[in-house]
Write a protein that holds these residues in place. Sequence first.
Motif: not given
Length: 377
Positions: A210-238
């Motif tokens: 579970t401890h190892l899974r929590v570490l991976r889950e934290t990284q996955r959530k961070q990636s989701d937040f990054v994608r959401q921020y990029i979409g909300d602010n309409k950053l350029s593709m590059d």
Amino acid sequence: FMNFLSGFYDKGILELRPSKVGLRYLKSWFGADFIIVASDWVVLALEDVAASESSMLGVARLGKTARVLRVLRLLRLLRLLKVVSLLEKFSDVLQSESLHTTFTVVKLVCGIVVVNHFIACGWFAVGNIDIELADTRMSWVVRQQMDSIHPVTLGYQYTTSLHWSLTQFTPASMEVVPRNSLERTYSVLVILLALVMFSSFVSTITSSMTHLRVLRETQRKQSDFVRQYIGDNKLSMDLSTRIQAFIRQNARTSTRRRVHESDIPAFKFLPEYLRVQMHCEVYMPKLVKHPLFQALAGVDETMLSKLCHSALGEESVLVGEELFAGGQKAKYMYILIAGVMEYHDGGLEGASQQVTAGRRISEIVLWSPWEHQGRLV
């Protein structure tokens, strides 16, 4: 005898006074060691007595002696207590979190195998009692011999006992079952022990995974937040591609970041003198490579120790992360401990220079106010 001469650490200080060392040993492992050594000497003496007996009276005594020897040999199991403490010390040396988790699981599996070995020996001993003393005039060993066409070997009986023991810890089943009240009672006691041990074993493995899974889950959530921020602010593709590539690369390398003192809350409770010694051993070998501090070490080592304790710190940077940028006020001199960095002179497209481990950066800040003229990545 060597335990009376082995020092120990008391509140971070190495204690070597013979009186203190001897008193600590007497209060800790002396009793167990004395019982083990004494039982070995008694076993040797009884074996000599048993070998010298030749009369019929001696044969009777020989049977009693053999039973005493079997009981005394069980005292040697006290050595397992020291094995457990040695394994704990070895696990403290492991620095990789995944390796430490793997070692914990392997240690638990080995412990279960050892426990099942002794349970299997007890099951075999219960099955070999005189069947005339059993209420059903039957035992599992006798039944196994009756059902077998060929003679049953001792090795097969042991593996059968070990198999039976392992099935008590799992939902598995086998053909060997209790045949009298004593065997039935032994089975009930083993099942009760297995309920406690197996549940603890499963919970430990589950918590580790579970401890190892929590570490991976934290990284996955961070990636989701990054994608959401990029979409909300309409950053350029590059730009979004560069940001996501940087984060993915750092996600693979951040787990290998050096552990700093600030990452360990337990260090906050260390006595001041221990922290001073720790800072000196961590920072002084790097600091004395500078000619100024090398000269200071020869003149006033106490002052250098105070500098290590109060004026130095650690900082880690990720791949592509800036340590400082041009135009910023310089506050520190940096010494690169590990890795490779690049110094870019001037703007973003300025000439770059590779900085390797052992190099000093912004050394001028020791003597004069200064602003960074480039950026270090």
